[in-house]
Design a protein around this motif. Sequence first.
Motif, PDB file in Angstrom:
ATOM      1  N   ASP A 341       1.068  -1.259   0.042  1.00  0.00           N
ATOM      2  CA  ASP A 341       0.041   0.482   0.267  1.00  0.00           C
ATOM      3  C   ASP A 341       0.892   1.189   0.664  1.00  0.00           C
ATOM      4  O   ASP A 341       0.458   2.386  -0.516  1.00  0.00           O
ATOM      5  CB  ASP A 341      -0.931   0.137   1.260  1.00  0.00           C
ATOM      6  N   THR A 342       1.879   0.968   0.209  1.00  0.00           N
ATOM      7  CA  THR A 342       2.839   2.441   0.888  1.00  0.00           C
ATOM      8  C   THR A 342       3.262   2.120  -0.763  1.00  0.00           C
ATOM      9  O   THR A 342       4.485   3.792  -1.073  1.00  0.00           O
ATOM     10  CB  THR A 342       4.284   2.098   1.739  1.00  0.00           C
ATOM     11  N   VAL A 343       3.469   1.294  -1.541  1.00  0.00           N
ATOM     12  CA  VAL A 343       4.367   1.951  -2.838  1.00  0.00           C
ATOM     13  C   VAL A 343       3.536   3.473  -3.568  1.00  0.00           C
ATOM     14  O   VAL A 343       2.424   3.156  -3.473  1.00  0.00           O
ATOM     15  CB  VAL A 343       4.469   0.894  -3.447  1.00  0.00           C
ATOM     16  N   ASN A 344       4.383   4.492  -3.702  1.00  0.00           N
ATOM     17  CA  ASN A 344       3.712   5.089  -4.915  1.00  0.00           C
ATOM     18  C   ASN A 344       5.366   5.761  -5.944  1.00  0.00           C
ATOM     19  O   ASN A 344       6.517   6.088  -5.493  1.00  0.00           O
ATOM     20  CB  ASN A 344       3.930   6.477  -3.834  1.00  0.00           C
ATOM     21  N   ASP A 345       5.252   5.337  -6.928  1.00  0.00           N
ATOM     22  CA  ASP A 345       6.296   5.378  -8.318  1.00  0.00           C
ATOM     23  C   ASP A 345       6.485   6.477  -8.713  1.00  0.00           C
ATOM     24  O   ASP A 345       7.082   7.454  -9.550  1.00  0.00           O
ATOM     25  CB  ASP A 345       6.069   4.626  -8.415  1.00  0.00           C
ATOM     26  N   THR A 346       5.155   7.336  -8.106  1.00  0.00           N
ATOM     27  CA  THR A 346       5.529   9.228  -8.772  1.00  0.00           C
ATOM     28  C   THR A 346       6.471   9.581  -8.752  1.00  0.00           C
ATOM     29  O   THR A 346       6.852   9.885  -9.504  1.00  0.00           O
ATOM     30  CB  THR A 346       4.455   9.881  -8.070  1.00  0.00           C
ATOM     31  N   ALA A 347       7.227   9.906  -7.866  1.00  0.00           N
ATOM     32  CA  ALA A 347       8.757  10.500  -7.940  1.00  0.00           C
ATOM     33  C   ALA A 347       9.524  10.168  -8.523  1.00  0.00           C
ATOM     34  O   ALA A 347      10.011  10.996  -9.320  1.00  0.00           O
ATOM     35  CB  ALA A 347       9.894  10.585  -6.420  1.00  0.00           C
ATOM     36  N   ARG A 348      10.036   9.032  -8.316  1.00  0.00           N
ATOM     37  CA  ARG A 348      11.202   8.127  -9.622  1.00  0.00           C
ATOM     38  C   ARG A 348      10.748   8.630 -10.771  1.00  0.00           C
ATOM     39  O   ARG A 348      10.978   9.188 -11.199  1.00  0.00           O
ATOM     40  CB  ARG A 348      11.498   6.986  -9.196  1.00  0.00           C
ATOM     41  N   LEU A 349       8.995   8.293 -11.677  1.00  0.00           N
ATOM     42  CA  LEU A 349       8.801   8.361 -12.648  1.00  0.00           C
ATOM     43  C   LEU A 349       9.278  10.256 -13.433  1.00  0.00           C
ATOM     44  O   LEU A 349      10.087  10.679 -14.287  1.00  0.00           O
ATOM     45  CB  LEU A 349       7.265   7.711 -13.014  1.00  0.00           C
ATOM     46  N   LYS A 350       9.082  11.019 -12.301  1.00  0.00           N
ATOM     47  CA  LYS A 350       8.820  12.979 -12.746  1.00  0.00           C
ATOM     48  C   LYS A 350      10.461  12.468 -12.748  1.00  0.00           C
ATOM     49  O   LYS A 350      10.719  13.500 -13.911  1.00  0.00           O
ATOM     50  CB  LYS A 350       8.612  13.353 -11.739  1.00  0.00           C
ATOM     51  N   ALA A 351      11.527  11.888 -12.121  1.00  0.00           N
ATOM     52  CA  ALA A 351      13.039  12.050 -12.104  1.00  0.00           C
ATOM     53  C   ALA A 351      13.191  12.159 -13.678  1.00  0.00           C
ATOM     54  O   ALA A 351      14.340  12.690 -14.317  1.00  0.00           O
ATOM     55  CB  ALA A 351      13.714  11.616 -10.808  1.00  0.00           C
ATOM     56  N   ALA A 352      12.685  10.618 -13.545  1.00  0.00           N
ATOM     57  CA  ALA A 352      13.446   9.911 -15.002  1.00  0.00           C
ATOM     58  C   ALA A 352      12.627  11.067 -15.870  1.00  0.00           C
ATOM     59  O   ALA A 352      13.719  11.012 -17.498  1.00  0.00           O
ATOM     60  CB  ALA A 352      12.758   8.688 -15.035  1.00  0.00           C
ATOM     61  N   LEU A 353      11.555  11.505 -16.260  1.00  0.00           N
ATOM     62  CA  LEU A 353      11.454  12.595 -17.064  1.00  0.00           C
ATOM     63  C   LEU A 353      12.639  13.761 -16.998  1.00  0.00           C
ATOM     64  O   LEU A 353      12.748  13.999 -18.214  1.00  0.00           O
ATOM     65  CB  LEU A 353       9.897  12.504 -16.859  1.00  0.00           C
ATOM     66  N   ASN A 354      12.131  14.194 -16.408  1.00  0.00           N
ATOM     67  CA  ASN A 354      12.775  15.664 -16.206  1.00  0.00           C
ATOM     68  C   ASN A 354      14.116  14.813 -16.462  1.00  0.00           C
ATOM     69  O   ASN A 354      15.221  15.938 -17.102  1.00  0.00           O
ATOM     70  CB  ASN A 354      13.253  15.591 -14.749  1.00  0.00           C
ATOM     71  N   GLN A 355      14.790  14.223 -16.267  1.00  0.00           N
ATOM     72  CA  GLN A 355      16.213  13.963 -17.190  1.00  0.00           C
ATOM     73  C   GLN A 355      16.306  13.302 -18.687  1.00  0.00           C
ATOM     74  O   GLN A 355      17.458  14.630 -18.796  1.00  0.00           O
ATOM     75  CB  GLN A 355      16.557  12.256 -16.127  1.00  0.00           C
ATOM     76  N   SER A 356      15.304  12.977 -18.644  1.00  0.00           N
ATOM     77  CA  SER A 356      14.833  12.509 -20.753  1.00  0.00           C
ATOM     78  C   SER A 356      14.810  13.305 -21.042  1.00  0.00           C
ATOM     79  O   SER A 356      14.925  13.421 -22.606  1.00  0.00           O
ATOM     80  CB  SER A 356      14.402  11.090 -20.589  1.00  0.00           C
ATOM     81  N   LYS A 357      13.590  14.645 -21.107  1.00  0.00           N
ATOM     82  CA  LYS A 357      13.635  15.487 -21.277  1.00  0.00           C
ATOM     83  C   LYS A 357      14.764  16.899 -22.047  1.00  0.00           C
ATOM     84  O   LYS A 357      14.481  17.010 -22.769  1.00  0.00           O
ATOM     85  CB  LYS A 357      12.476  17.062 -20.834  1.00  0.00           C
ATOM     86  N   ARG A 358      15.882  16.440 -21.424  1.00  0.00           N
ATOM     87  CA  ARG A 358      16.650  17.967 -21.705  1.00  0.00           C
ATOM     88  C   ARG A 358      18.187  16.744 -22.590  1.00  0.00           C
ATOM     89  O   ARG A 358      19.112  17.387 -22.683  1.00  0.00           O
ATOM     90  CB  ARG A 358      17.227  17.419 -20.043  1.00  0.00           C
ATOM     91  N   GLU A 359      17.861  15.416 -23.001  1.00  0.00           N
ATOM     92  CA  GLU A 359      18.426  14.946 -24.340  1.00  0.00           C
ATOM     93  C   GLU A 359      18.120  15.835 -25.501  1.00  0.00           C
ATOM     94  O   GLU A 359      17.134  16.187 -26.169  1.00  0.00           O
ATOM     95  CB  GLU A 359      18.183  13.650 -24.367  1.00  0.00           C
ATOM     96  N   GLU A 360      19.407  15.862 -26.266  1.00  0.00           N
ATOM     97  CA  GLU A 360      19.148  16.499 -27.827  1.00  0.00           C
ATOM     98  C   GLU A 360      17.760  15.807 -28.690  1.00  0.00           C
ATOM     99  O   GLU A 360      16.991  16.794 -29.173  1.00  0.00           O
ATOM    100  CB  GLU A 360      20.286  16.295 -28.451  1.00  0.00           C
ATOM    101  N   TYR A 361      17.580  14.249 -28.771  1.00  0.00           N
ATOM    102  CA  TYR A 361      16.749  14.683 -29.637  1.00  0.00           C
ATOM    103  C   TYR A 361      15.496  14.163 -28.860  1.00  0.00           C
ATOM    104  O   TYR A 361      14.772  13.145 -29.303  1.00  0.00           O
ATOM    105  CB  TYR A 361      17.374  13.726 -30.849  1.00  0.00           C
ATOM    106  N   GLY A 362      15.040  14.674 -27.761  1.00  0.00           N
ATOM    107  CA  GLY A 362      14.141  14.002 -26.814  1.00  0.00           C
ATOM    108  C   GLY A 362      14.857  12.973 -26.447  1.00  0.00           C
ATOM    109  O   GLY A 362      15.713  12.158 -26.296  1.00  0.00           O
ATOM    110  N   GLY A 363      14.074  12.292 -24.648  1.00  0.00           N
ATOM    111  CA  GLY A 363      13.721  11.598 -24.335  1.00  0.00           C
ATOM    112  C   GLY A 363      12.785   9.951 -24.698  1.00  0.00           C
ATOM    113  O   GLY A 363      12.357  10.397 -24.285  1.00  0.00           O
ATOM    114  N   VAL A 364      13.465   8.972 -23.905  1.00  0.00           N
ATOM    115  CA  VAL A 364      12.330   8.201 -24.173  1.00  0.00           C
ATOM    116  C   VAL A 364      12.325   7.512 -22.374  1.00  0.00           C
ATOM    117  O   VAL A 364      13.752   6.923 -22.143  1.00  0.00           O
ATOM    118  CB  VAL A 364      12.682   6.679 -24.688  1.00  0.00           C
ATOM    119  N   VAL A 365      11.723   6.866 -21.777  1.00  0.00           N
ATOM    120  CA  VAL A 365      10.963   6.194 -20.053  1.00  0.00           C
ATOM    121  C   VAL A 365      10.616   4.746 -20.451  1.00  0.00           C
ATOM    122  O   VAL A 365       9.542   5.556 -21.134  1.00  0.00           O
ATOM    123  CB  VAL A 365      10.461   7.251 -19.384  1.00  0.00           C
ATOM    124  N   ILE A 366      10.950   3.812 -20.424  1.00  0.00           N
ATOM    125  CA  ILE A 366      10.291   2.982 -20.446  1.00  0.00           C
ATOM    126  C   ILE A 366       9.939   2.080 -18.650  1.00  0.00           C
ATOM    127  O   ILE A 366      10.645   1.859 -18.215  1.00  0.00           O
ATOM    128  CB  ILE A 366      11.067   1.640 -21.056  1.00  0.00           C
TER     129      ILE A 366
END
Length: 876
Positions: A341-366
Amino acid sequence: MVNIRLSRIFINKLKNLHQTIFLFIVVIFTSQLSFQALAVEIDTWQTVAEATIEHSDRYTKREVGYYTYNNIVIPTMTELSEALRIVITNSSHDVLAEDGIDDSGHPYFVVASTNDKTQIYFASQRGPFAYTAELQQLISAEIPSNEEVNLLTVANMAPSSHWNNPILANVVAGDDTQEAVATIVGAANSNVYIIFDIVESNNLVFSFAQDDIPENLVTSWEVAHKTGSGWIVLKNWGNASASENTFRANANVSASKVRFRFRAVDGANLGINQIKVISEIIDTLPEPTSNPADGMLDTDLTGYRGYTDENDVTTANVGFFENKIFDDEPNELIAEAVFADTVNDTARLKAALNQSKREEYGGVVILRANPNGQNRFSLSHIAVPSNIRIEVEPGVVLEMRGIKEDTYPTSQNEPQNINKPNRQFLFSFGRSNGPGNLLADRIENVEVRSTVPGEKFIIDAKTNMPHNYGYMNGGNGNGVVNLTRAIPIGLFYVKNFAISDIEIQDNHTESVAVQMFADADYKDGAYAWRFGSKPIFLEDRYVKDNPDGTNKLEGSSNVPLKTDSFNNFLNENNEVVADMFAIKRNPTYGRTPVKGSIKNIKATNAHTGYGVVQIYGGDWIEIDSIEVINGIGVRLEAGNGTDNDNFNRAGPYFSSMNKINISNVKVTNGFTGVWLKPHSKIMKDITVENIEAIDSGTALLVGKGAFNCKASCRDLTRGRINNLVIKGDISLTQTVFDEPVAEVGNNITYLLTDANRQYLADLNNKTVGQLTRGDLQQKTITGEQTPEQLAALTPDSFDNPSGTRWYKIFPTAPVLALSMLSAENIGDESATEGFYPVDFSQATITSNGLPEDTLILYRGDMREPNGTQATDFIYK
């Protein structure tokens, strides 16, 4: 003799009245004109011997009977009176829906013009079909010119609730020995009113008398008449004398609905008698001043001309989604090994998106399942940045947190966040943080899809989204409805986007699963000052710039639009401009999605009034391969169409929908596959291809813009769809015959099949003719519900788990073309009425298993549960 020029105005309005009302109005009207000294004893109908009636072949209308079209053929030099009717002198079959019965017992139909086609219905009966008809004209009686007729009648009197109505009725009927008293205490704006329908007249004289009783004296009074623009004041508030009060309107003013308003001293009563409206007889009638707006085109038959971007560059062909994200090293997130019940994946997905958006041709998160088989992610609101693609393994479940946010909130600053984004949203694109903090730039180049194209992953909008029954605030809601809201995909101020390969597990939540919406400031859709009895439309947004902080219409910022004496809007060259083009609109409602693709989406247990995909505003969007269990597959509709709906107050172009391709939609046990509803929007180039509906209300529903206020809301003019093309296979199949299973909304219940009516009659131990709208639902929640009662309600408490605003019926017909009156008659296409055509020439429409073989039903086919024509709803 009767003044023919004026009588035409009146007679043309009498086409559908019964004979007794018709004769009464003619007598009233003729009493207002100049006559010769001689008089005829009574009005008489005479046969026009030289006229013949030619009728078409016989046609059949399901559930009604036969009908023909009847043309009047008459020599061009024949002189006729303005009152005409076709009389059926002999018929082998019973005549239906006649306008009246003449003195010989023959049915007749009132004719406004010899150029009109008259549609006449006959009952379905055995035997040869034949009838004869003749044209008759009314020869009017002449009555003395000194007779005045009060145009006010008790029958159509509509007073405010503060009157002693029985005595008021006596006064209006002519009893000047009584005084009608109204209690001013608690009356709105310290006044009371009476509204009357009258015979359309001019040269009007308004009057009332009052007794000289100080405690009941009227202190001031006002008179207004109603036009297409609303109530127009003829006599402004002014002092009332102690006895007779009279006001003569301008001779050119024509009125068919009038309103008296009276005021008294605060806390007192007021009393009136001898209230009258007459049309004065004068020997020479003035030529009416023509309204410059007469005959003016008041709608847009062209519409969308191209997309204009933030740099003011207009592009005619924007196209649909193009992939612009290329990432050789995607960022992968693995589901937690144990889903507690305590699992919350929101923060780590946001972190991955913020990292990927800075890539030159865009980023992919799987997002991938855990190697041990645990495949669930728990996510609250994710605002997806530009230049991102999210890929999800087939079978992986993205759980919306919903009520988990109450116990384990993602943000500690939002405890019990019942209506906050973290609880209701999953992915949003281009949604501002608040109406006062709008995004400066669009979100661009974004996509959510499966790692294996065509294979779906799952969004769970059910586990943490339990039913929450309560009373809807605003909108078109009534009764008890499910208020739980889940928005898995929200697309706002975004360009070049794609969503695909998703199965959404819903719980009749009150929202659309994939929605395209304006990122607006939610302020008034039209620039107007709304603190008086009617809005005053402005050159710019209303601001409160008075030194004392009051809402008076003053100050340099609150400049009204220029109008003429007819209250038409004028441009800088003093040319009349139609309301829909003249009124200034809030441009933030134009911050809508553009250039998108929505494909391969399925939803189960969708809410009846919402469903899978809806465009509330957007251009250049393709929608393909949509499936839904319950609810609606795809809907194009901005706002809710209520009188205070700011999305539609924003006018015909902001939050409109253009260049939309919809294809391959399937709906089961639902409302409809595709629903198109323009409200006040001018939409253009909509294509719908291939819809399969099973045990649903219909496959395709084309709506007409409808408002309760009709023409009185100047900023809610009727919209339309220009170039609406239906293609491919459109089918409706019924497989369940013992009970209704199609979950639908209100408007489709005006098109029940005869089988559905008989089912309801048997269920309620009634005849079909005894059915009412109350018989449409068997499980009803009536009266005010306490919080405890609301909490105890479950989906089994309702016929339809979405709530009491929704119904279950048998399938109706594959297509409901409610933007047209009939197959032969589109209807009034102006911005006042809003009918428009649909092109079905490229469609193959089929009905399978339904007891009737009707393929298309039109707005003119709408009926009440007992089978009578739903006239008010047809022209809503």
